[in-house]
Design an enzyme around this catalytic site. Sequence first.
Site, PDB file in Angstrom:
ATOM      1  N   GLY A  45       0.830  -1.201   0.000  1.00  0.00           N
ATOM      2  CA  GLY A  45       0.000   0.000   0.000  1.00  0.00           C
ATOM      3  C   GLY A  45       0.860   1.244   0.000  1.00  0.00           C
ATOM      4  N   GLN A  50       3.028   9.916   0.628  1.00  0.00           N
ATOM      5  CA  GLN A  50       4.312   9.215   0.839  1.00  0.00           C
ATOM      6  C   GLN A  50       5.288   9.440  -0.322  1.00  0.00           C
ATOM      7  OE1 GLN A  50       2.171   5.330   1.997  1.00  0.00           O
ATOM      8  NE2 GLN A  50       4.129   5.176   3.028  1.00  0.00           N
ATOM      9  N   CYS A  95       5.545   0.055   7.127  1.00  0.00           N
ATOM     10  CA  CYS A  95       5.238   1.223   6.301  1.00  0.00           C
ATOM     11  C   CYS A  95       6.469   1.580   5.475  1.00  0.00           C
ATOM     12  CB  CYS A  95       4.861   2.394   7.211  1.00  0.00           C
ATOM     13  SG  CYS A  95       4.489   3.912   6.321  1.00  0.00           S
ATOM     14  N   LEU A  96       6.267   1.833   4.199  1.00  0.00           N
ATOM     15  CA  LEU A  96       7.405   2.183   3.349  1.00  0.00           C
ATOM     16  C   LEU A  96       8.067   3.481   3.797  1.00  0.00           C
ATOM     17  CD1 LEU A  96       5.945   1.177  -0.133  1.00  0.00           C
ATOM     18  CD2 LEU A  96       7.772   0.029   1.129  1.00  0.00           C
ATOM     19  N   HIS A 137      -4.636   1.830   7.464  1.00  0.00           N
ATOM     20  CA  HIS A 137      -3.253   2.333   7.553  1.00  0.00           C
ATOM     21  C   HIS A 137      -3.034   3.453   6.532  1.00  0.00           C
ATOM     22  CE1 HIS A 137       1.262   1.670   7.900  1.00  0.00           C
ATOM     23  NE2 HIS A 137       1.168   2.348   6.765  1.00  0.00           N
ATOM     24  N   GLU A 138      -3.447   3.197   5.277  1.00  0.00           N
ATOM     25  CA  GLU A 138      -3.217   4.193   4.210  1.00  0.00           C
ATOM     26  C   GLU A 138      -4.086   5.433   4.407  1.00  0.00           C
ATOM     27  OE1 GLU A 138      -0.649   3.874   2.471  1.00  0.00           O
ATOM     28  OE2 GLU A 138      -0.288   1.781   2.955  1.00  0.00           O
ATOM     29  N   HIS A 141      -2.582   7.984   6.612  1.00  0.00           N
ATOM     30  CA  HIS A 141      -1.589   8.853   5.954  1.00  0.00           C
ATOM     31  C   HIS A 141      -2.246  10.128   5.408  1.00  0.00           C
ATOM     32  CE1 HIS A 141       2.179   6.642   5.987  1.00  0.00           C
ATOM     33  NE2 HIS A 141       1.586   5.540   5.565  1.00  0.00           N
TER      34      HIS A 141
HETATM   35  C1  Y12 Z   1      -0.233  -4.340   7.131  1.00  0.00           C
HETATM   36  C2  Y12 Z   1       0.887  -4.304   6.414  1.00  0.00           C
HETATM   37  C3  Y12 Z   1       1.186  -3.190   5.664  1.00  0.00           C
HETATM   38  C4  Y12 Z   1       0.332  -2.105   5.637  1.00  0.00           C
HETATM   39  C5  Y12 Z   1       0.555  -0.853   4.866  1.00  0.00           C
HETATM   40  C6  Y12 Z   1       1.429  -0.922   3.685  1.00  0.00           C
HETATM   41  N1  Y12 Z   1       2.787  -1.095   4.097  1.00  0.00           N
HETATM   42  C7  Y12 Z   1       3.727  -1.574   3.266  1.00  0.00           C
HETATM   43  O1  Y12 Z   1       3.442  -1.847   2.128  1.00  0.00           O
HETATM   44  C8  Y12 Z   1       5.079  -1.720   3.833  1.00  0.00           C
HETATM   45  C9  Y12 Z   1       6.038  -2.328   3.184  1.00  0.00           C
HETATM   46  C10 Y12 Z   1       7.438  -2.355   3.600  1.00  0.00           C
HETATM   47  C11 Y12 Z   1       8.386  -2.886   2.733  1.00  0.00           C
HETATM   48  C12 Y12 Z   1       9.737  -2.863   3.060  1.00  0.00           C
HETATM   49  O2  Y12 Z   1      10.659  -3.423   2.207  1.00  0.00           O
HETATM   50  C13 Y12 Z   1      11.481  -2.608   1.415  1.00  0.00           C
HETATM   51  O3  Y12 Z   1      11.487  -1.416   1.552  1.00  0.00           O
HETATM   52  C14 Y12 Z   1      12.293  -3.299   0.402  1.00  0.00           C
HETATM   53  C15 Y12 Z   1      10.146  -2.303   4.257  1.00  0.00           C
HETATM   54  O4  Y12 Z   1      11.525  -2.197   4.469  1.00  0.00           O
HETATM   55  C16 Y12 Z   1      12.242  -3.008   5.254  1.00  0.00           C
HETATM   56  O5  Y12 Z   1      11.727  -3.631   6.119  1.00  0.00           O
HETATM   57  C17 Y12 Z   1      13.679  -3.007   4.996  1.00  0.00           C
HETATM   58  C18 Y12 Z   1       9.216  -1.816   5.139  1.00  0.00           C
HETATM   59  C19 Y12 Z   1       7.864  -1.823   4.816  1.00  0.00           C
HETATM   60  C20 Y12 Z   1      -0.767  -2.171   6.419  1.00  0.00           C
HETATM   61  C21 Y12 Z   1      -1.040  -3.265   7.124  1.00  0.00           C
HETATM   62 CO    CO Z   2       2.418   3.684   5.653  1.00  0.00          CO
END
Ligand code: Y12
Ligand code: CO
Length: 173
Positions: A45, A50, A95-96, A137-138, A141
Site C-alpha cells: 500500500g 508518501q 510502512c514504506l 493504515h493508508e 496517511h
Molecule cells: C499491514 C501491512 C502493511 C500495511 C501498509 C502498507 N505497508 C507496506 O506496504 C510496507 C512495506 C514495507 C516494505 C519494506 O521493504 C522494502 O522497503 C524493500 C520495508 O523495508 C524493510 O523492512 C527493509 C518496510 C515496509 C498495512 C497493514
Molecule cells: Co504507511
Amino acid sequence: MRLTIVEYPNKKLREISKEVKVFDAKLHSLLDSMYPIMIDTNGIGLAAIQVAHPIKALILNIPDEEGEQPKENLLELINPVITQQDGETVYQEGCLSVPKFYEDIKRSETLTLNYQDRDGNTQTLEADGLLAIAIQHEMDHLVGILFIDKLSYARRKKFEKEYKRMLKERKSS
Ligand code: Y12
Ligand code: CO
C-alpha cells in the site's frame, strides 16, 4: 513521473491531504508512477503523500494466496470515506515511510468504504482481513497519522531510539 518515498521523520508526512477534484491525466500519471515504486520496494500500500503529493489518493495491492501481486488486483482509492466499521483485530504493520520497523497495531476488523476511482466514478467496497487493515493504515496517511503514532508511550520511545540508530548506521554505511 519520477517519485521517491518520503521517510519518517520528514514533516511532509504530517500534511493533511486535499480532496481530489480533477480526475485528469496528471492524476493518472501520478497513480501510474506510484505503482512501480510500491512493487519495487515490496509494498502492499502507498498513499500519495508518501511520494510528496498531498492529495487524497492511495493505492493497494494485497498479495493473493500464492503471495503474488498481479496488477489486476490493484486498487486505486481516491477521496475514500469509511461509512461503517466493526470488530477489532491486531496485525503487525509496516510502512514504506518507516523502513525496517514492524509493530502490532489494533484496527477495525471489517469496514465499508465509499471512494472514487481514477475517472471520478463513485464506488463502494466492503473489506476485511489484510485489505481492511491496509485501507485504515493508508487512510491514516491522508490525515498525517503514522502507525507509530498508535504505539504506547514506552514502545514509541523505544522505537525512536532504535530508528535514530538505524538512520545513523545507514548514513555511515
Ligand atoms: C499491514 C501491512 C502493511 C500495511 C501498509 C502498507 N505497508 C507496506 O506496504 C510496507 C512495506 C514495507 C516494505 C519494506 O521493504 C522494502 O522497503 C524493500 C520495508 O523495508 C524493510 O523492512 C527493509 C518496510 C515496509 C498495512 C497493514
Ligand atoms: Co504507511
